[in-house]
Design a protein around this motif. Sequence first.
Motif, PDB file in Angstrom:
ATOM      1  N   GLN A  64      45.507  28.580  37.563  1.00 11.25           N
ATOM      2  CA  GLN A  64      45.476  29.840  38.083  1.00 11.25           C
ATOM      3  C   GLN A  64      44.379  30.198  39.090  1.00 11.25           C
ATOM      4  O   GLN A  64      44.705  30.804  40.030  1.00 11.25           O
ATOM      5  CB  GLN A  64      45.113  30.965  36.830  1.00 11.25           C
ATOM      6  N   LEU A  68      45.052  31.827  42.946  1.00 16.78           N
ATOM      7  CA  LEU A  68      44.177  32.619  43.578  1.00 16.78           C
ATOM      8  C   LEU A  68      43.625  32.165  45.016  1.00 16.78           C
ATOM      9  O   LEU A  68      43.917  33.191  45.818  1.00 16.78           O
ATOM     10  CB  LEU A  68      43.039  33.057  42.898  1.00 16.78           C
ATOM     11  N   TRP A 103      39.517  36.616  36.798  1.00 10.19           N
ATOM     12  CA  TRP A 103      40.110  35.631  36.064  1.00 10.19           C
ATOM     13  C   TRP A 103      39.148  35.026  35.026  1.00 10.19           C
ATOM     14  O   TRP A 103      39.421  34.758  33.931  1.00 10.19           O
ATOM     15  CB  TRP A 103      40.467  34.670  37.006  1.00 10.19           C
ATOM     16  N   MET A 106      38.583  37.418  32.378  1.00  7.83           N
ATOM     17  CA  MET A 106      39.524  37.608  31.315  1.00  7.83           C
ATOM     18  C   MET A 106      39.640  36.388  30.515  1.00  7.83           C
ATOM     19  O   MET A 106      39.771  36.390  29.287  1.00  7.83           O
ATOM     20  CB  MET A 106      40.824  37.385  32.184  1.00  7.83           C
ATOM     21  N   ALA A 128      39.093  41.670  27.171  1.00  6.92           N
ATOM     22  CA  ALA A 128      39.879  40.415  28.033  1.00  6.92           C
ATOM     23  C   ALA A 128      40.981  41.303  28.348  1.00  6.92           C
ATOM     24  O   ALA A 128      41.385  40.589  29.549  1.00  6.92           O
ATOM     25  CB  ALA A 128      40.018  39.478  26.958  1.00  6.92           C
ATOM     26  N   THR A 129      41.887  41.922  27.774  1.00  4.96           N
ATOM     27  CA  THR A 129      43.024  42.626  28.211  1.00  4.96           C
ATOM     28  C   THR A 129      42.836  43.637  29.266  1.00  4.96           C
ATOM     29  O   THR A 129      43.630  43.388  30.323  1.00  4.96           O
ATOM     30  CB  THR A 129      44.048  42.746  26.954  1.00  4.96           C
ATOM     31  N   GLN A 132      42.481  41.849  32.290  1.00  2.55           N
ATOM     32  CA  GLN A 132      43.914  41.609  32.841  1.00  2.55           C
ATOM     33  C   GLN A 132      44.710  42.757  33.516  1.00  2.55           C
ATOM     34  O   GLN A 132      45.246  42.637  34.718  1.00  2.55           O
ATOM     35  CB  GLN A 132      44.715  40.966  31.598  1.00  2.55           C
ATOM     36  N   THR A 136      43.182  42.425  37.390  1.00  2.00           N
ATOM     37  CA  THR A 136      44.159  41.689  38.051  1.00  2.00           C
ATOM     38  C   THR A 136      44.890  42.736  39.067  1.00  2.00           C
ATOM     39  O   THR A 136      45.016  42.137  40.441  1.00  2.00           O
ATOM     40  CB  THR A 136      45.383  41.298  37.334  1.00  2.00           C
ATOM     41  N   TRP A 137      45.246  43.715  38.577  1.00  2.00           N
ATOM     42  CA  TRP A 137      45.879  44.610  39.609  1.00  2.00           C
ATOM     43  C   TRP A 137      44.853  45.117  40.912  1.00  2.00           C
ATOM     44  O   TRP A 137      45.198  45.189  42.001  1.00  2.00           O
ATOM     45  CB  TRP A 137      45.996  45.896  38.785  1.00  2.00           C
ATOM     46  N   LEU A 138      43.604  45.204  40.374  1.00  2.00           N
ATOM     47  CA  LEU A 138      42.484  45.743  41.382  1.00  2.00           C
ATOM     48  C   LEU A 138      42.161  44.380  42.396  1.00  2.00           C
ATOM     49  O   LEU A 138      41.650  44.514  43.552  1.00  2.00           O
ATOM     50  CB  LEU A 138      41.240  46.137  40.718  1.00  2.00           C
ATOM     51  N   ALA A 140      43.602  42.360  44.065  1.00  2.00           N
ATOM     52  CA  ALA A 140      44.539  42.269  45.210  1.00  2.00           C
ATOM     53  C   ALA A 140      44.266  43.507  46.247  1.00  2.00           C
ATOM     54  O   ALA A 140      44.747  43.823  47.374  1.00  2.00           O
ATOM     55  CB  ALA A 140      45.900  42.246  44.935  1.00  2.00           C
ATOM     56  N   ILE A 141      43.506  44.608  45.716  1.00  2.00           N
ATOM     57  CA  ILE A 141      43.496  45.878  46.529  1.00  2.00           C
ATOM     58  C   ILE A 141      42.423  45.458  47.569  1.00  2.00           C
ATOM     59  O   ILE A 141      43.010  46.234  48.982  1.00  2.00           O
ATOM     60  CB  ILE A 141      42.606  47.006  45.789  1.00  2.00           C
TER      61      ILE A 141
END
Lengths: 177, 498
Positions: A64, A68, A103, A106, A128-129, A132, A136-138, A140-141
């Motif tokens: 992972q 990235l 990452w 998490m 931890a979730t 995720q 994770t969404w943030l 790539a912001i």
Amino acid sequence: MRSNLIYVIFATVLLMAGILVAICLADTVPNAAGVAHEQFNGMQAGGDGAARLEHIGGLAFAFQALLLVLIVCLAALGIAEERRSPELWAYMGGTLLFSLFVWWQMYSGHQAFLETGVTRYFMGFPVATAWQVYGTWLGAIPLIVLYSVGFRKFVFTVEDERKYEQLLEKIAEKSEQ
Amino acid sequence: MEAYRQEIIIGAVIIYMVFCVCTGLWAMRRTKNSSDFFIAGRGLGPVVVSLALFSSTLSGFGFVGGPGLVYSIGVSSFWMIVISSTGYALGFFLVAKRIRMIADVRNCISLPDVLAARYNSEAVRFLIAIAIVLGVMGYLATQILAMAVVMQAILSGTAMFADIGLVACVVISSTVLIFYCVTGGIIASVYTDVVQGAIMMIAGVLILLTAMSVFDGGMQEATSIILADDGEAMMPFGAAGIMASLGWFFVFGLGLAGQPHLVTKMMMNKKISDNRSILPMSLLGYVMAALLWVSIGVIMRAAVIDGVIEPLALPDDAASLFLSIFTNPLLAGIVFAGLFAAIMSTSDAFLNIGTAAIIHDIPKAIQGHAIQNELFWARVVTVILAIVAASFALYSHFQDATLVAILGAFGWATFAASIFPVLAIGLNWKGATALGAVAAIVSALLINFIVQLAGIVLPYGILGGLIAFIVSLVLFIGVSLVTKKPELDADMEAVLNI
């Protein structure tokens, strides 16, 4: 100067392929991809999380982390070579560090839960979730911000637009002849 | 109001379908040639493109299969949606600008057109067109079947249509789809997408609010119930485990830039500079709509474990049962209309690219020129393609599921593996060669086919699609590096320099 970015991308993908092979060859554990829930038809359970990660946890973490790296390199590939400035690379480096931090939070949060069996919650999810779901969404912001805010500086400058319009004019003239 | 639940739901769905038909009639007057039919004459504004882009991303799978997956495997399936920000970002960084420029410079109307121009290769055009046709058949068949099953479930709840058959539902739903796609082409498709996208966003937010009120302790109570039952299901890698989760992250994240029905929409905007606003708007729409996926799935799994409701017969029943148990009839009506919107917005995009591959790209790759009267044949082939896909769907349902399953293997993962390297890297690296592209496409198709046909199960839940994607990337770059660097045409060289 000729860019070496494609070689970095190629090396990253090769390393990821090597890790996949290593995972395929690693000792297996029963039900590593889930098992039917004992009580409810149609549901899967994860079972023993620590056992599932015993042989491949480190490899999966590295896979992972390389993904990235690949994402940031691919985003940089989408920017014209002459505009891949130190400023851009610093920004991309910051984006990568942020993604790697998410990452790590998490993965280590999951490990902590496996060791203790307890967890705190953040905005409806175990910590931890939550890393995720939200992290994770943030992650790539910063890339979205770079594209939208830095569009005229890195992606499609006024000079680019002028060159592009000239190209279209040239093609139109040629087709008229 | 509760007494009229079924009537309200049917009313919402009928209003939506009438809207689709009217849009088709309106768009017919604006469709004058094949460029209008396939890429809306490259004249769409940023809001239209944004909504069309995200609503095509989230198909019926997102609205029905997504909550079902959370019910079945817990958090593992979240990886398919949390990656959306990365997926859209890469799509725009790597594809949006150059695909639009090449479309303009070479007057391209399809993705194979763009790739044939980039690589100066009819073999690349032919292979991409074949991959698209195979993928479209599988996708369309499953979408049409999903649409018919949902319609049957809604109509059979009324006295008048209690005995309605699946065939009749396939005919009704396909007729509406065919009508607006044939009459208005992509113009009808994108403008229905706008409304479809808006419905999906509203549905996502309202469902989240409803889901949070099911348990007194809100979402945290629901997740703690799941965690107490099986810790892994509610932890970041879910029941399916770490490699399945990371595989989805890879395939759905990078793969978005390889989906033909999505990247084709990047050719339709009026101005390249609109991309800077299309990206955040598409992402916002997607995130709002995807709230439905997460919230219904979590609540239904927790509700079953906690004994609030009976276990589901099938995981895919999660969304429809949630709507009938926990929502008021008006919201159920909006969400069911949203469900049809999600299915149709993806189906119309696939019909469009499939038709383009058949009447434009394959003849061009074989004969070297397009067929005469493309607009007429586009309309004819759209009808034929939809009828064949609907027949596949019915045959699969009643006789043998293998055929659609095989074609279904040409889904997201196959498009991702075969198209991403060739398109997303190829548009940004002048050293990419036609031979590299052919190697990548062929390997991706073969690996996906073999894994599907042979029923190969990889250790730790590793996806066949992930293997295909990585092999395809390695071959694309590796073969390109060892083959002679191509001499690009002057216009292509100029585009790749910008």
